[in-house]
Design a protein around this motif. Structure first.
Motif, PDB file in Angstrom:
ATOM      1  N   ALA A 115      33.863  41.387  35.531  1.00 23.67           N
ATOM      2  CA  ALA A 115      33.709  41.799  36.933  1.00 23.67           C
ATOM      3  C   ALA A 115      34.185  43.236  37.108  1.00 23.67           C
ATOM      4  O   ALA A 115      35.064  43.713  36.385  1.00 23.67           O
ATOM      5  CB  ALA A 115      34.492  40.866  37.847  1.00 23.67           C
ATOM      6  N   GLY A 116      33.619  43.919  38.087  1.00 25.58           N
ATOM      7  CA  GLY A 116      33.960  45.322  38.272  1.00 25.58           C
ATOM      8  C   GLY A 116      35.323  45.562  38.884  1.00 25.58           C
ATOM      9  O   GLY A 116      35.916  46.614  38.662  1.00 25.58           O
ATOM     10  N   HIS A 117      35.859  44.587  39.631  1.00 25.76           N
ATOM     11  CA  HIS A 117      37.143  44.783  40.312  1.00 25.76           C
ATOM     12  C   HIS A 117      38.252  44.005  39.609  1.00 25.76           C
ATOM     13  O   HIS A 117      38.061  42.844  39.249  1.00 25.76           O
ATOM     14  CB  HIS A 117      37.045  44.337  41.769  1.00 25.76           C
ATOM     15  N   PRO A 118      39.440  44.611  39.414  1.00 26.42           N
ATOM     16  CA  PRO A 118      40.538  43.895  38.747  1.00 26.42           C
ATOM     17  C   PRO A 118      40.901  42.573  39.409  1.00 26.42           C
ATOM     18  O   PRO A 118      41.200  41.598  38.719  1.00 26.42           O
ATOM     19  CB  PRO A 118      41.707  44.883  38.822  1.00 26.42           C
ATOM     20  N   GLY A 119      40.889  42.523  40.753  1.00 25.35           N
ATOM     21  CA  GLY A 119      41.223  41.280  41.438  1.00 25.35           C
ATOM     22  C   GLY A 119      40.258  40.166  41.086  1.00 25.35           C
ATOM     23  O   GLY A 119      40.665  39.014  40.894  1.00 25.35           O
ATOM     24  N   ALA A 120      38.977  40.497  40.989  1.00 28.47           N
ATOM     25  CA  ALA A 120      37.976  39.494  40.616  1.00 28.47           C
ATOM     26  C   ALA A 120      38.172  39.041  39.180  1.00 28.47           C
ATOM     27  O   ALA A 120      37.992  37.858  38.856  1.00 28.47           O
ATOM     28  CB  ALA A 120      36.573  40.071  40.812  1.00 28.47           C
ATOM     29  N   ARG A 121      38.570  39.959  38.308  1.00 34.22           N
ATOM     30  CA  ARG A 121      38.802  39.586  36.906  1.00 34.22           C
ATOM     31  C   ARG A 121      40.008  38.654  36.786  1.00 34.22           C
ATOM     32  O   ARG A 121      39.970  37.669  36.030  1.00 34.22           O
ATOM     33  CB  ARG A 121      39.008  40.846  36.051  1.00 34.22           C
ATOM     34  N   VAL A 122      41.065  38.959  37.511  1.00 33.90           N
ATOM     35  CA  VAL A 122      42.252  38.088  37.487  1.00 33.90           C
ATOM     36  C   VAL A 122      41.902  36.698  38.005  1.00 33.90           C
ATOM     37  O   VAL A 122      42.300  35.676  37.432  1.00 33.90           O
ATOM     38  CB  VAL A 122      43.394  38.717  38.313  1.00 33.90           C
ATOM     39  N   PHE A 123      41.157  36.649  39.090  1.00 36.95           N
ATOM     40  CA  PHE A 123      40.754  35.353  39.650  1.00 36.95           C
ATOM     41  C   PHE A 123      39.954  34.545  38.635  1.00 36.95           C
ATOM     42  O   PHE A 123      40.173  33.341  38.462  1.00 36.95           O
ATOM     43  CB  PHE A 123      39.939  35.575  40.929  1.00 36.95           C
ATOM     44  N   ARG A 124      39.035  35.213  37.923  1.00 35.17           N
ATOM     45  CA  ARG A 124      38.220  34.513  36.926  1.00 35.17           C
ATOM     46  C   ARG A 124      39.085  33.970  35.779  1.00 35.17           C
ATOM     47  O   ARG A 124      38.910  32.839  35.336  1.00 35.17           O
ATOM     48  CB  ARG A 124      37.153  35.467  36.386  1.00 35.17           C
ATOM     49  N   LEU A 125      40.034  34.757  35.302  1.00 34.34           N
ATOM     50  CA  LEU A 125      40.920  34.305  34.222  1.00 34.34           C
ATOM     51  C   LEU A 125      41.678  33.047  34.632  1.00 34.34           C
ATOM     52  O   LEU A 125      41.753  32.074  33.869  1.00 34.34           O
ATOM     53  CB  LEU A 125      41.922  35.403  33.862  1.00 34.34           C
ATOM     54  N   LEU A 126      42.239  33.048  35.844  1.00 32.19           N
ATOM     55  CA  LEU A 126      43.117  31.960  36.247  1.00 32.19           C
ATOM     56  C   LEU A 126      42.359  30.726  36.723  1.00 32.19           C
ATOM     57  O   LEU A 126      42.971  29.687  36.963  1.00 32.19           O
ATOM     58  CB  LEU A 126      44.091  32.458  37.311  1.00 32.19           C
ATOM     59  N   GLN A 127      41.046  30.817  36.835  1.00 37.79           N
ATOM     60  CA  GLN A 127      40.257  29.613  37.070  1.00 37.79           C
ATOM     61  C   GLN A 127      40.295  28.692  35.852  1.00 37.79           C
ATOM     62  O   GLN A 127      40.220  27.468  35.971  1.00 37.79           O
ATOM     63  CB  GLN A 127      38.807  29.981  37.394  1.00 37.79           C
ATOM     64  N   VAL A 186      45.326  37.942  46.625  1.00 35.44           N
ATOM     65  CA  VAL A 186      44.465  37.547  45.498  1.00 35.44           C
ATOM     66  C   VAL A 186      45.275  36.794  44.448  1.00 35.44           C
ATOM     67  O   VAL A 186      44.840  35.748  43.935  1.00 35.44           O
ATOM     68  CB  VAL A 186      43.799  38.796  44.869  1.00 35.44           C
ATOM     69  N   LEU A 187      46.465  37.303  44.122  1.00 36.71           N
ATOM     70  CA  LEU A 187      47.310  36.629  43.135  1.00 36.71           C
ATOM     71  C   LEU A 187      47.709  35.240  43.614  1.00 36.71           C
ATOM     72  O   LEU A 187      47.671  34.261  42.835  1.00 36.71           O
ATOM     73  CB  LEU A 187      48.562  37.457  42.854  1.00 36.71           C
ATOM     74  N   ASP A 188      48.101  35.122  44.856  1.00 34.81           N
ATOM     75  CA  ASP A 188      48.528  33.816  45.388  1.00 34.81           C
ATOM     76  C   ASP A 188      47.378  32.802  45.321  1.00 34.81           C
ATOM     77  O   ASP A 188      47.579  31.653  44.921  1.00 34.81           O
ATOM     78  CB  ASP A 188      49.005  33.963  46.832  1.00 34.81           C
ATOM     79  N   LEU A 189      46.189  33.218  45.727  1.00 33.34           N
ATOM     80  CA  LEU A 189      45.048  32.304  45.695  1.00 33.34           C
ATOM     81  C   LEU A 189      44.671  31.947  44.258  1.00 33.34           C
ATOM     82  O   LEU A 189      44.302  30.805  43.967  1.00 33.34           O
ATOM     83  CB  LEU A 189      43.861  32.950  46.404  1.00 33.34           C
ATOM     84  N   SER A 190      44.769  32.921  43.360  1.00 31.94           N
ATOM     85  CA  SER A 190      44.437  32.659  41.957  1.00 31.94           C
ATOM     86  C   SER A 190      45.380  31.631  41.360  1.00 31.94           C
ATOM     87  O   SER A 190      44.954  30.739  40.622  1.00 31.94           O
ATOM     88  CB  SER A 190      44.507  33.962  41.149  1.00 31.94           C
TER      89      SER A 190
END
Length: 272
Positions: free
Chosen positions: A143-155, A268-272
């Motif tokens: 993903a282009g945005h770091p927040g989206a990448r973190v969310f994907r990892l923690l899924q 973003v971190l909390d939701l992830s």
């Protein structure tokens, strides 16, 4: 020979496994830059030093105090690496040299990627049999945005610790993780910080095999977060707040523009 990469091997009181790994690597790949970070008991460290010296100057053996904390040892060891690319391999695992070459070659032409690796196997000795299973094989995180990448990892969390990194990026990540007191959050930080730095490519080649055996230290048997949460959920959440603060600090220092503000990235971190 992979001139521009160093494989860093932490070890502790497992001389037979260390010798087996290094023998395999030199037999399979030929000369390699290896850095052995040894926090074994003094007698074992001497044994390891003698065994490693047989491979010449390409293998550096550095002794640490037995009580040295793992992340501190990793960070101090990485400061000794002189090649532009580096990765870790535990003494009881194995990484495949052809995959290391592919990962380094990929990173050399893709500056927007923080690290590269491939699928991992897990193996377990069972008498005369070797039991194999797939361990880490999730998709690339691009993903282009770091927040989206973190969310994907923690899924579907899979550690990025053993991937190939640019040495400077890996130093930044490990030095920052030292401010986090809990081992579980240190590990999570290492992967999340990588995704703040850039994308991750999972190459279509077997990268490594991780071995299921007893840990080198008995205290590591209960370091997983679910054990900790079952015993003391309040403490887990208290440490999470400290971890989140360090991630946000790393985000401010290293995330490419455009960036979320601190409150939005914390969300973003909390939701992830």
């Amino acid at each position: 020979m992979i001139d521009n990469h160093t494989l860093v091997i932490p070890t502790r009181n497992r001389p037979a496994l260390l010798r087996q790994l290094v023998k395999y690597l030199f037999g399979r790949a030929g000369p390699m830059h290896l850095l052995v970070l040894d926090s074994s008991a003094p007698g074992v460290a001497v044994e390891n030093a003698t065994a490693m010296s047989a491979h010449g100057e390409l293998v550096r053996h550095v002794v640490f105090q037995e009580e040295e904390q793992p992340v501190a040892k990793f960070a101090r060891g990485l400061a000794l690496v002189r090649t532009p690319y580096a990765s870790f391999c535990a003494d009881d695992d194995v990484v495949f040299p052809a995959a290391l070459r592919d990962a380094v070659a990929f990173l050399e032409v893709r500056p927007d990627y923080a690290c590269a690796h491939g699928p991992y196997l897990n193996f377990r000795r069972d008498g005369r049999q070797i039991r194999l299973m797939r361990e880490y094989a999730g998709p690339s995180i691009e993903a282009g945005h770091p927040g989206a990448r973190v969310f994907r990892l923690l899924q579907n969390y899979e550690s990025l610790f053993y991937a190939v990194f640019r040495t400077s990026d890996l130093r930044d990540i490990l030095v920052s993780s030292l401010a986090i007191p809990a081992l579980a959050y240190q590990e999570m930080f290492q992967s999340v910080a990588a995704l703040i730095k850039g994308k991750v490519r999972r190459l279509p080649v077997l990268y490594a095999a991780r071995q299921s055996i007893a840990p080198a230290d008995a205290w590591r048997e209960k370091w997983q977060t679910f054990h900790w949460f079952a015993e003391n959920p309040t403490e887990v959440l208290e440490h999470y707040r400290a971890y989140r603060a360090e991630v946000c600090k790393f985000y401010e220092a290293h995330a490419p523009a455009p960036r979320l503000n601190a409150d939005k990235f914390s969300r973003v971190l909390d939701l992830s």
